[in-house]
Design a protein around this motif. Structure first.
Motif, mmCIF file in Angstrom:
data_model
loop_
_atom_site.group_PDB
_atom_site.id
_atom_site.type_symbol
_atom_site.label_atom_id
_atom_site.label_comp_id
_atom_site.label_asym_id
_atom_site.label_seq_id
_atom_site.Cartn_x
_atom_site.Cartn_y
_atom_site.Cartn_z
ATOM 1 N N THR A 32 11.313 3.545 1.049
ATOM 2 C CA THR A 32 11.996 4.525 1.906
ATOM 3 C C THR A 32 11.558 4.428 3.363
ATOM 4 O O THR A 32 12.041 5.186 4.201
ATOM 5 C CB THR A 32 11.734 5.959 1.407
ATOM 6 O OG1 THR A 32 10.316 6.215 1.434
ATOM 7 C CG2 THR A 32 12.275 6.158 0.005
ATOM 8 N N GLY A 33 10.629 3.506 3.643
ATOM 9 C CA GLY A 33 10.208 3.315 5.024
ATOM 10 C C GLY A 33 9.062 4.194 5.482
ATOM 11 O O GLY A 33 8.667 4.131 6.649
ATOM 12 N N GLU A 34 8.502 5.004 4.579
ATOM 13 C CA GLU A 34 7.354 5.839 4.949
ATOM 14 C C GLU A 34 6.584 6.224 3.701
ATOM 15 O O GLU A 34 7.177 6.482 2.645
ATOM 16 C CB GLU A 34 7.811 7.097 5.685
ATOM 17 C CG GLU A 34 6.664 7.923 6.245
ATOM 18 C CD GLU A 34 7.123 9.067 7.129
ATOM 19 O OE1 GLU A 34 6.251 9.837 7.591
ATOM 20 O OE2 GLU A 34 8.346 9.202 7.350
ATOM 21 N N GLY A 35 5.249 6.238 3.836
ATOM 22 C CA GLY A 35 4.420 6.583 2.691
ATOM 23 C C GLY A 35 2.998 6.890 3.095
ATOM 24 O O GLY A 35 2.738 7.401 4.194
ATOM 25 N N LEU A 36 2.065 6.560 2.243
ATOM 26 C CA LEU A 36 0.656 6.856 2.474
ATOM 27 C C LEU A 36 0.095 6.175 3.710
ATOM 28 O O LEU A 36 -0.788 6.711 4.379
ATOM 29 C CB LEU A 36 -0.162 6.437 1.242
ATOM 30 C CG LEU A 36 -0.007 7.312 -0.001
ATOM 31 C CD1 LEU A 36 -0.492 6.556 -1.233
ATOM 32 C CD2 LEU A 36 -0.774 8.621 0.155
ATOM 33 N N THR A 37 0.571 4.978 3.999
ATOM 34 C CA THR A 37 0.019 4.213 5.121
ATOM 35 C C THR A 37 0.873 4.303 6.377
ATOM 36 O O THR A 37 0.665 3.536 7.315
ATOM 37 C CB THR A 37 -0.169 2.732 4.718
ATOM 38 O OG1 THR A 37 1.078 2.211 4.226
ATOM 39 C CG2 THR A 37 -1.225 2.598 3.636
ATOM 40 N N GLY A 38 1.820 5.240 6.415
ATOM 41 C CA GLY A 38 2.600 5.450 7.626
ATOM 42 C C GLY A 38 4.050 5.044 7.487
ATOM 43 O O GLY A 38 4.594 4.943 6.382
ATOM 44 N N LYS A 39 4.672 4.785 8.638
ATOM 45 C CA LYS A 39 6.075 4.393 8.675
ATOM 46 C C LYS A 39 6.196 2.872 8.801
ATOM 47 O O LYS A 39 5.314 2.219 9.327
ATOM 48 C CB LYS A 39 6.787 5.065 9.857
ATOM 49 C CG LYS A 39 6.856 6.585 9.738
ATOM 50 C CD LYS A 39 7.634 7.177 10.906
ATOM 51 C CE LYS A 39 7.751 8.692 10.778
ATOM 52 N NZ LYS A 39 8.519 9.291 11.903
ATOM 53 N N PHE A 40 7.317 2.334 8.316
ATOM 54 C CA PHE A 40 7.536 0.887 8.329
ATOM 55 C C PHE A 40 8.921 0.589 8.886
ATOM 56 O O PHE A 40 9.906 1.214 8.479
ATOM 57 C CB PHE A 40 7.447 0.303 6.910
ATOM 58 C CG PHE A 40 6.351 0.891 6.062
ATOM 59 C CD1 PHE A 40 5.067 0.385 6.108
ATOM 60 C CD2 PHE A 40 6.608 1.959 5.207
ATOM 61 C CE1 PHE A 40 4.062 0.937 5.327
ATOM 62 C CE2 PHE A 40 5.613 2.519 4.423
ATOM 63 C CZ PHE A 40 4.331 1.992 4.491
#
Length: 321
Positions: free
Chosen positions: A280-288
Motif C-alpha cells: 500500500t506504499g506505507e508501513g512500519l518503515t515509512g512511506k515508499f
C-alpha cells in the motif's frame, strides 16, 4: 571536547577486546592494548598478529593488513600506561560488575579528563557502571559483537549523564572501521541480546515441547527468516510480507498462546489505517514511492540469490558435517 578519535586504548585483551583492537588498528588508529598483566598483554599482542596473518592468508583481511595492524597496535605494561593521553578508551573486561567498576576507576584515574570512555558490555545498563566513572558525561556503552573483526553492527547506549555530543564522534570512529553504530536506550540487554535471547528461549521451548529437534530448529532459522535477516530487519521484512498478513497470523498465535503472542498495538493501528506495508506504499518503515519499491524488490532478489550462492560455495558448517 574531542572532535576526532585518533588514539585508542583497549583494556581487556581477550577474544572481544583483542578483536576490537585489531579492527581499530586496521582502520588506521593508533591502538594500545592492556590486560591483567604485562606478560598477558604481550602474549595477546602476539596472538592477535598471528591471527591477523591467518585472516590475511584466508582472504578475510586485505593484503597488507597484518603489517598495518603491527604498525598501529602495541602492548602497554599496565592499564594506566595504556590509557594515558589517548582520545578513546574501550573497556572490554569480563561481564562482572565488580570487575568493570574496578577497571573503570583505574582508567579514570589515569586517563585525560576529556577522554571518551566506552564499555563493551552485552547486557549491563550504563547506569549500573557510570558510578565508577569520573566525568560520566564522557561515558557510554560501545557494544561490539562477536567475532569483532567481522561483525559490523555496534550498539551505542548513552546514560543519563552522557553528553550527546560525543555520540557522533564515536560513530565517526566506527565508520572509519567499517562499522555501523545504532543508538538504543539504557535498558538491560539493550536490543541485540534482548532479541537474541528471546529467540533462543522460544527455540528451547519448541524443543522442550517436542515440536522439533535443535538441529531442525537451526535449519529452519538459518534457511528461512534468518536467511533474510542478513539484509533486512524484522520491520522491513514485515512490510514486504504485508502487515495485514501479519495481523491475521497474530490472531492464530493469540488464540494458541494467549497474551504472550498477542497482536502488537502498533500493528493493529497501521492495519486499521490501511497501511499494509509495501503493497500500500506505507508501513512500519515509512512511506515508499513506486521507484523505491521497484529498487527494493530488485535488491531483495539479488541479495537472496547471492546469499544462496554463498551458502552453496561455503557448504555446510562443520556442525553439519
Amino acid at each position: 571536547m574531542i572532535e576526532k578519535i585518533n588514539t585508542v586504548a583497549v583494556v581487556g585483551a581477550g577474544y572481544m577486546g583483542g578483536g576490537i583492537a585489531q579492527s581499530l588498528a586496521l582502520a588506521g588508529m593508533q591502538v594500545t592494548l592492556a590486560d591483567v598483566s604485562a606478560p598477558a598483554t604481550h602474549a595477546a599482542l602476539e596472538r592477535l598478529l598471528k591471527e591477523s596473518a591467518q585472516f590475511e592468508e584466508q582472504g578475510l583481511f586485505p593484503k597488507g593488513a597484518t603489517e598495518t595492524i603491527r604498525a598501529n597496535l602495541k602492548a602497554a605494561e599496565s592499564i594506566e600506561e595504556a590509557v594515558a593521553g589517548v582520545d578513546f578508551i574501550e573497556e572490554a573486561v569480563p561481564e562482572i560488575p565488580a570487575i568493570k567498576h574496578d577497571v573503570l576507576k583505574r582508567i579514570c584515574a589515569a586517563a585525560r579528563a576529556d577522554a571518551i570512555i566506552g564499555t563493551n558490555t552485552s547486557t549491563l545498563p550504563v547506569h549500573t557502571l557510570a558510578p565508577a566513572v569520573t566525568h560520566p558525561e564522557r561515558f557510554l556503552t560501545v557494544h561490539f559483537s562477536n567475532p569483532a573483526p567481522f561483525i559490523p553492527g555496534v550498539e551505542l547506549v548513552s546514560g543519563k549523564a552522557t553528553d550527546p555530543a560525543i555520540v557522533p564522534v564515536v560513530k565517526d570512529m566506527l565508520v572509519r572501521a567499517k562499522r555501523r553504530g545504532a543508538e538504543v536506550a539504557d535498558t538491560p540487554g539493550f536490543v541485540l541480546n534482548r532479541l537474541q535471547y528471546v529467540l533462543l528461549k522460544e527455540a528451547m521451548s519448541i524443543v522442550e515441547e517436542g515440536i522439533a529437534s535443535p538441529e531442525d530448529v537451526d535449519t529452519i532459522v538459518s534457511t528461512t527468516f534468518g536467511f533474510r535477516l542478513a539484509f533486512f530487519g524484522p520491520f522491513a521484512i514485515a512490510d514486504m510480507a504485508g502487515l495485514d498478513v501479519y495481523a491475521n497470523c497474530f490472531k492464530t498465535f493469540e488464540d494458541a498462546y494467549g497474551d504472550r503472542l498477542a497482536t502488537p498495538a502498533i500493528l493493529k493501528k497501521l492495519v486499521s489505517e490501511g497501511k499494509f506495508g509495501t503493497k500500500t506504499g506505507e508501513g512500519l518503515t515509512g512511506k515508499f514511492t513506486p521507484e523505491q519499491l521497484a529498487g527494493l524488490i530488485a535488491y531483495r532478489n539479488k541479495a537472496y540469490a547471492r546469499m544462496g550462492q554463498l551458502m552453496d560455495e561455503l557448504g555446510p558448517s562443520p556442525l553439519r558435517q
